[in-house]
Design a protein around this motif. Structure first.
Motif, PDB file in Angstrom:
ATOM      1  N   ILE A   1       0.839  -1.204   0.000  1.00 54.48           N
ATOM      2  CA  ILE A   1       0.000   0.000   0.000  1.00 54.48           C
ATOM      3  C   ILE A   1       0.869   1.248   0.000  1.00 54.48           C
ATOM      4  N   ARG A   2       1.900   1.271   0.855  1.00 52.78           N
ATOM      5  CA  ARG A   2       2.821   2.416   0.889  1.00 52.78           C
ATOM      6  C   ARG A   2       3.524   2.599  -0.448  1.00 52.78           C
ATOM      7  N   ARG A   3       3.982   1.501  -1.026  1.00 46.18           N
ATOM      8  CA  ARG A   3       4.712   1.583  -2.295  1.00 46.18           C
ATOM      9  C   ARG A   3       3.832   2.142  -3.408  1.00 46.18           C
ATOM     10  N   VAL A   4       2.584   1.718  -3.469  1.00 46.80           N
ATOM     11  CA  VAL A   4       1.665   2.228  -4.492  1.00 46.80           C
ATOM     12  C   VAL A   4       1.402   3.710  -4.268  1.00 46.80           C
ATOM     13  N   LYS A   5       1.188   4.126  -3.018  1.00 43.95           N
ATOM     14  CA  LYS A   5       0.977   5.550  -2.719  1.00 43.95           C
ATOM     15  C   LYS A   5       2.184   6.387  -3.110  1.00 43.95           C
ATOM     16  N   GLU A   6       3.382   5.882  -2.797  1.00 45.74           N
ATOM     17  CA  GLU A   6       4.616   6.601  -3.143  1.00 45.74           C
ATOM     18  C   GLU A   6       4.748   6.728  -4.658  1.00 45.74           C
ATOM     19  N   SER A   7       4.422   5.673  -5.359  1.00 47.62           N
ATOM     20  CA  SER A   7       4.519   5.672  -6.818  1.00 47.62           C
ATOM     21  C   SER A   7       3.535   6.677  -7.428  1.00 47.62           C
ATOM     22  N   LYS A   8       2.322   6.691  -6.914  1.00 43.58           N
ATOM     23  CA  LYS A   8       1.329   7.650  -7.403  1.00 43.58           C
ATOM     24  C   LYS A   8       1.756   9.080  -7.110  1.00 43.58           C
TER      25      LYS A   8
ATOM     26  N   ALA B   1       4.798  10.195  -6.766  1.00 43.40           N
ATOM     27  CA  ALA B   1       5.931  10.540  -7.606  1.00 43.40           C
ATOM     28  C   ALA B   1       5.505  10.879  -9.036  1.00 43.40           C
ATOM     29  N   ARG B   2       4.441  10.237  -9.493  1.00 43.97           N
ATOM     30  CA  ARG B   2       3.918  10.512 -10.844  1.00 43.97           C
ATOM     31  C   ARG B   2       2.974  11.705 -10.864  1.00 43.97           C
ATOM     32  N   GLY B   3       2.530  12.128  -9.678  1.00 44.34           N
ATOM     33  CA  GLY B   3       1.604  13.252  -9.599  1.00 44.34           C
ATOM     34  C   GLY B   3       0.157  12.855  -9.810  1.00 44.34           C
ATOM     35  N   ASP B   4      -0.141  11.584  -9.598  1.00 41.60           N
ATOM     36  CA  ASP B   4      -1.535  11.094  -9.742  1.00 41.60           C
ATOM     37  C   ASP B   4      -2.422  11.590  -8.620  1.00 41.60           C
TER      38      ASP B   4
END
Length: 77
Positions: free
Chosen positions: A65-72, A74-77
């Motif tokens: 969950i943390r990794r997906v949030k961080e990825s979003k 970073a992409r500005g989603d």
């Protein structure tokens, strides 16, 4: 089909994790394991395995969950 030991250990693990959340005692399962070990090492081992598997799954799920949030983020989603 699960054995009686596996069934009992799984149910007790679920109840223990609920009690841990309610009481805030994150090592309660260790104490329960000691109680079980006094009368049944087989049930103690099965219980501790059930608890550890559930705790590991929770940790892995939190990580994802943390990794997906961080990825979003970073992409500005």
């Amino acid at each position: 089909m699960a054995s009686s030991v596996e069934t009992l250990a799984a149910a007790l693990a679920e109840d223990c994790l609920k009690a841990m959340k309610a009481t805030g005692e994150d090592r309660l399962y260790v104490e329960v394991g000691h109680v079980l070990g006094a009368s049944s090492q087989t049930l103690e081992e099965a219980f501790l395995t059930e608890v550890r598997v559930r705790l590991a799954e929770r940790a892995a799920r939190d990580f994802l969950i943390r990794r997906v949030k961080e990825s979003k983020a970073a992409r500005g989603d």
